[in-house]
Scaffold this motif. Structure first.
Motif, PDB file in Angstrom:
ATOM      1  N   GLN A 208      -7.698   6.109   4.090  1.00  0.00           N
ATOM      2  CA  GLN A 208      -7.915   7.503   4.478  1.00  0.00           C
ATOM      3  C   GLN A 208      -6.608   8.284   4.570  1.00  0.00           C
ATOM      4  O   GLN A 208      -6.601   9.484   4.797  1.00  0.00           O
ATOM      5  CB  GLN A 208      -8.611   7.580   5.853  1.00  0.00           C
ATOM      6  N   GLU A 210      -3.076  10.182   3.889  1.00  0.00           N
ATOM      7  CA  GLU A 210      -2.695  11.202   2.905  1.00  0.00           C
ATOM      8  C   GLU A 210      -1.867  10.609   1.770  1.00  0.00           C
ATOM      9  O   GLU A 210      -1.979  11.025   0.627  1.00  0.00           O
ATOM     10  CB  GLU A 210      -1.865  12.303   3.581  1.00  0.00           C
ATOM     11  N   TYR A 211      -1.004   9.613   2.103  1.00  0.00           N
ATOM     12  CA  TYR A 211      -0.136   9.120   1.049  1.00  0.00           C
ATOM     13  C   TYR A 211      -0.891   8.337  -0.018  1.00  0.00           C
ATOM     14  O   TYR A 211      -0.419   8.197  -1.137  1.00  0.00           O
ATOM     15  CB  TYR A 211       1.030   8.288   1.608  1.00  0.00           C
ATOM     16  N   ARG A 213      -3.828   9.398  -1.066  1.00  0.00           N
ATOM     17  CA  ARG A 213      -4.275  10.504  -1.913  1.00  0.00           C
ATOM     18  C   ARG A 213      -3.128  10.975  -2.805  1.00  0.00           C
ATOM     19  O   ARG A 213      -3.314  11.259  -3.981  1.00  0.00           O
ATOM     20  CB  ARG A 213      -4.772  11.645  -1.021  1.00  0.00           C
ATOM     21  N   THR A 214      -1.917  11.030  -2.230  1.00  0.00           N
ATOM     22  CA  THR A 214      -0.755  11.435  -3.032  1.00  0.00           C
ATOM     23  C   THR A 214      -0.556  10.470  -4.197  1.00  0.00           C
ATOM     24  O   THR A 214      -0.309  10.895  -5.321  1.00  0.00           O
ATOM     25  CB  THR A 214       0.524  11.432  -2.165  1.00  0.00           C
ATOM     26  N   ARG A 216      -2.748   8.741  -5.706  1.00  0.00           N
ATOM     27  CA  ARG A 216      -3.750   9.011  -6.733  1.00  0.00           C
ATOM     28  C   ARG A 216      -3.423  10.299  -7.467  1.00  0.00           C
ATOM     29  O   ARG A 216      -3.586  10.385  -8.683  1.00  0.00           O
ATOM     30  CB  ARG A 216      -5.143   9.131  -6.093  1.00  0.00           C
ATOM     31  N   ALA A 217      -2.937  11.303  -6.728  1.00  0.00           N
ATOM     32  CA  ALA A 217      -2.612  12.588  -7.352  1.00  0.00           C
ATOM     33  C   ALA A 217      -1.470  12.440  -8.343  1.00  0.00           C
ATOM     34  O   ALA A 217      -1.311  13.247  -9.243  1.00  0.00           O
ATOM     35  CB  ALA A 217      -2.256  13.619  -6.278  1.00  0.00           C
ATOM     36  N   GLY A 228      -0.493  -1.699  -4.106  1.00  0.00           N
ATOM     37  CA  GLY A 228       0.864  -1.266  -3.783  1.00  0.00           C
ATOM     38  C   GLY A 228       0.854  -0.410  -2.538  1.00  0.00           C
ATOM     39  O   GLY A 228       1.174  -0.860  -1.448  1.00  0.00           O
ATOM     40  N   HIS A 229       0.406   0.829  -2.705  1.00  0.00           N
ATOM     41  CA  HIS A 229       0.550   1.801  -1.626  1.00  0.00           C
ATOM     42  C   HIS A 229      -0.307   1.487  -0.403  1.00  0.00           C
ATOM     43  O   HIS A 229       0.163   1.566   0.717  1.00  0.00           O
ATOM     44  CB  HIS A 229       0.233   3.196  -2.152  1.00  0.00           C
ATOM     45  N   ARG A 232       0.139  -2.530   1.223  1.00  0.00           N
ATOM     46  CA  ARG A 232       1.433  -2.748   1.843  1.00  0.00           C
ATOM     47  C   ARG A 232       1.486  -2.121   3.237  1.00  0.00           C
ATOM     48  O   ARG A 232       2.035  -2.701   4.166  1.00  0.00           O
ATOM     49  CB  ARG A 232       2.515  -2.145   0.947  1.00  0.00           C
ATOM     50  N   ASN A 233       0.877  -0.946   3.363  1.00  0.00           N
ATOM     51  CA  ASN A 233       0.810  -0.324   4.682  1.00  0.00           C
ATOM     52  C   ASN A 233      -0.150  -1.058   5.608  1.00  0.00           C
ATOM     53  O   ASN A 233       0.083  -1.128   6.812  1.00  0.00           O
ATOM     54  CB  ASN A 233       0.401   1.142   4.558  1.00  0.00           C
ATOM     55  N   ILE A 236       1.008  -4.046   8.000  1.00  0.00           N
ATOM     56  CA  ILE A 236       1.633  -3.908   9.317  1.00  0.00           C
ATOM     57  C   ILE A 236       0.646  -4.318  10.423  1.00  0.00           C
ATOM     58  O   ILE A 236       0.948  -5.224  11.201  1.00  0.00           O
ATOM     59  CB  ILE A 236       2.198  -2.493   9.513  1.00  0.00           C
TER      60      ILE A 236
ATOM     61  N   ASN B 126       4.593   8.057   1.146  1.00  0.00           N
ATOM     62  CA  ASN B 126       4.375   6.708   1.658  1.00  0.00           C
ATOM     63  C   ASN B 126       5.586   6.265   2.488  1.00  0.00           C
ATOM     64  O   ASN B 126       6.702   6.233   1.971  1.00  0.00           O
ATOM     65  CB  ASN B 126       4.148   5.749   0.491  1.00  0.00           C
ATOM     66  N   TYR B 129       7.942   3.296   1.064  1.00  0.00           N
ATOM     67  CA  TYR B 129       8.636   3.384  -0.220  1.00  0.00           C
ATOM     68  C   TYR B 129       9.773   4.393  -0.105  1.00  0.00           C
ATOM     69  O   TYR B 129       9.594   5.457   0.481  1.00  0.00           O
ATOM     70  CB  TYR B 129       7.677   3.862  -1.315  1.00  0.00           C
TER      71      TYR B 129
END
Lengths: 313, 349
Positions: A208, A210-211, A213-214, A216-217, A228-229, A232-233, A236, B126, B129
């Motif tokens: 959910q 924002e990053y 979505r970024t 994908r954008a 990846g994006h 990896r988050n 945590i 992100n 990164y």
């Protein structure tokens, strides 16, 4: 990083001190005292006094406490009440079995749990998600000793594929793995269930963000966006929870060692309880506590590997 | 047919037919993006049509929740589905309908031909990164560059957005940059592949007032340099007045007015646009004397799941009559280039 590790190890000394203290005084609250525990309720007064003197229990409590801590610092875990043998070498002998079991189960849990968590999150509310969630709920709910017995019935009794008990020949890797399989599966499935649930919810949260979505954008392929994006988050929170689960794992490894009659700290501890060998019991508990502190240290160190915001100063 | 086949030299201009010259870069026709929720259908974008020309800056304004962002996300095909879905309409980009493209075709356009700048750079970048890596990805993906080449290009891009010492910044993470620097990095990422179209969704809202102008100036500067078109989504009417050529006003998922920037500020037609403009604090004799209070639009924005019949604005409108409650007013051209959806304007009340 190394500096941080050293500092964390130094900081864990007070924690271990508190734990050792708690264990020491808990042992002293046993009804009638350790000597009665050893000799039984019908022992004569003289026999108890003689044993207390022999064990050094007639000395003031403060002296005993200082003596206990002093020995711990030297790495001396004392001598068994039952056979008088030093405990440290015995711990050294069985500890590898417990570590083997704990790490292989944790590894299995991570290898199966993380992909399953990701898939269930991506197929949210679809059949695979319900299936995975039901399975992981079962995995969390079924007690390990019961799971162990079920697996033993299936793999050892019905299919006759794996041994029922023991740890095999420790110098033979194949034999070791052969004996490790079922206990690892028992604990590993429980870990898989826990890690699947955690990964799923962590991924649902991260997706959910924002990053994501970024990402994908930017036109990145879904594979890179997810693994990846997002993942990896998600690592945590997953790592924090793995720290908690590792402690649950250690607790449950005691049961698994009993069910599969594997040598290990758990078996040693239960043996000590049965024989009322409170010195051994006290020492094994201190070792367990150190293990938990060590795992937490590893968890704290691993944050820095994935999160640049974590600073080791 | 594609515009690209014509050589882009001044002399060739007269050979291009008028029609081709006029074809807008982005042409949205009757776009409907609905969200199908258990509570009901939310018509976030309801029959919206507008276009953005080559090298044009168009402002898309309206209150929060009027469908501005959903429009932008629809263009990129980033509507979360379920529950969202583009129900009907066309989004023609360089003559091709984005709605009919496969996800893979659309992905190749995203970040490459159409890029997006998001509102809050802190949460849109992100955290794990480095900003360099986040720009590098765009190049390795769309241009197929090696990481080394991509890194060089990323550094150039950071220079273009005026981030000081880019060679060092490229290794820094979003949390190490200030808000303005983060948004510059975001712009660098969006402009990396020299897109034809930028969707800027509230690009300055999260920034300090002093930084806002800098960022907008930078965007416009680069827009001129690269020949990009910008759809500037904002509720900052000052920014729109300053930079946009045309303005589209949305209210509750519908376009209520569309006009070049001067007419919209000098002679707005729709009561909602009038209200929006009157609610900007102004310096001047009236304000200083304290005689005139800052105006507001009366009433509340109705929920998207509880919309009135007819014109959505009628409960808050002072000019509303019986027909407004029953029938939705369609956009009509009042003056060349100035379209409005209002019964009062149409009937001349």
């Amino acid at each position: 990083m190394i500096q941080f590790a050293v500092r964390r190890i130094i900081l864990s000394i007070p924690i271990l001190l508190i734990v050792a203290t708690l264990i020491f005084f808990l042992m002293r609250t046993m009804p009638g005292g350790p000597a009665v525990a050893v000799l039984g309720d019908y022992a004569t007064k003289e026999a108890i006094e003689a044993l207390e003197k022999q064990m050094g229990l007639d000395r003031p409590l403060g002296v005993q406490y200082a003596d206990f801590l002093g020995s711990l610092v030297r790495g001396d875990l004392g001598k068994s009440i039952i056979n008088g043998r030093p405990i440290a070498p015995e711990v050294g002998r069985v500890l590898p079995y417990t570590l083997q079991l704990a790490f292989s189960s944790l590894l299995l849990g991570i290898i199966l749990g993380i992909p399953m968590g990701v898939f269930t999150a991506l197929r949210r509310n679809a059949f695979f998600d319900y299936f995975g969630r039901t399975l992981s709920l079962a995995g969390v709910s079924i007690p390990t000793f019961f799971m162990g017995i079920l697996l033993m019935l299936l793999f050892s009794i019905q299919l006759d594929l794996f041994p029922v008990m023991g740890a095999g020949d420790s110098s033979d890797l194949r034999d070791t793995l052969y004996h490790l399989f079922l206990p690892t599966l028992t604990l590993g499935l429980m870990m898989t269930a826990y890690i699947t649930r955690t990964t799923r919810s962590a991924m649902l949260n991260v997706l959910q963000e924002e990053y994501v979505r970024t990402a994908r954008a930017k036109g990145l392929p879904e594979r890179i966006v997810i693994y990846g994006h997002a993942l990896r988050n998600a690592f945590i929170p997953i790592i924090s929870f793995i720290g908690v689960y590792a402690i649950i794992l250690i607790g449950n490894s005691i049961l698994v060692e009993i069910v599969f009659s594997r040598p290990g700290l758990g078996k040693m501890m239960i043996g000590a309880i049965k024989q009322r060998d409170y010195i051994t019991l006290q020492s094994v508990m201190v070792v367990y506590a150190s293990l938990v502190v060590f795992i937490n240290l590893l968890i704290d160190l691993s944050y820095g590997l994935i999160d640049p915001r974590v600073k080791y100063e | 047919m594609d515009l690209g086949i014509f050589p882009r030299v001044v002399g060739a201009k007269k050979f291009e037919s008028k029609k081709m010259n006029d074809r807008p870069l982005l042409d949205i026709r009757n776009l409907k993006t609905y969200f199908f929720l258990p509570e009901g259908v939310i018509k976030a974008v309801d029959n919206v049509s507008f276009h953005v020309g080559n090298r044009e800056i168009v402002g898309l304004v309206g209150e929060s929740g009027c469908g501005k962002s959903v429009t932008a996300l629809s263009i990129l095909g980033l509507i979360q589905s379920p529950p969202g879905q583009i129900v009907s309409g066309e989004i023609l980009f360089q003559g091709q309908d984005l709605c009919k493209m496969s996800p893979e075709q659309l992905r190749k356009i995203r970040g490459n031909r159409i890029a997006m700048i998001f509102q809050e750079p802190m949460i849109s970048l992100n955290p794990l990164y480095s900003i360099g890596d986040q720009i590098v990805e765009v190049y390795t993906e769309h241009y197929g560059l090696s990481r080394q080449e991509a890194r060089k290009k990323a550094k150039e891009m950071l220079e273009k957005v005026q981030i000081p010492s880019p060679a060092r910044r490229i290794y820094e993470y979003p949390h190490q940059l200030s808000g303005g620097m983060r948004q510059r990095a975001m712009i660098a990422m969006a402009l990396a592949c020299k897109p034809a179209m930028i969707l800027a969704d509230e690009p300055t809202t999260a920034l300090d007032v002093t930084i806002q102008a800098q960022i907008l100036e930078l965007m416009v500067e680069l827009q001129k340099l690269m020949g990009t078109s910008i759809l500037l989504i904002t509720h900052n009417l000052g920014a729109v007045a300053e930079y946009a050529k045309r303005v589209i006003v949305m209210y509750l998922g519908r376009v209520v007015e569309e006009a070049p920037v001067i007419p919209i500020f000098e002679s707005p037609l729709h009561p909602y646009t009038v209200g929006l403009l009157n609610s900007i604090p102004k310096l001047g004799s009236k304000a200083i004397g304290g005689k005139k209070r800052l105006e507001e639009i009366p009433g509340m924005v109705p929920g998207l799941n509880d919309l009135p019949e007819g014109c959505y604005f009628h409960p808050r409108c002072s000019k509303g009559r019986e027909i407004c409650k029953r029938k939705e007013p369609k956009l009509f051209e009042n003056q060349p280039g100035h379209r409005v959806a209002c019964w009062a304007v149409r009937e001349g009340w």
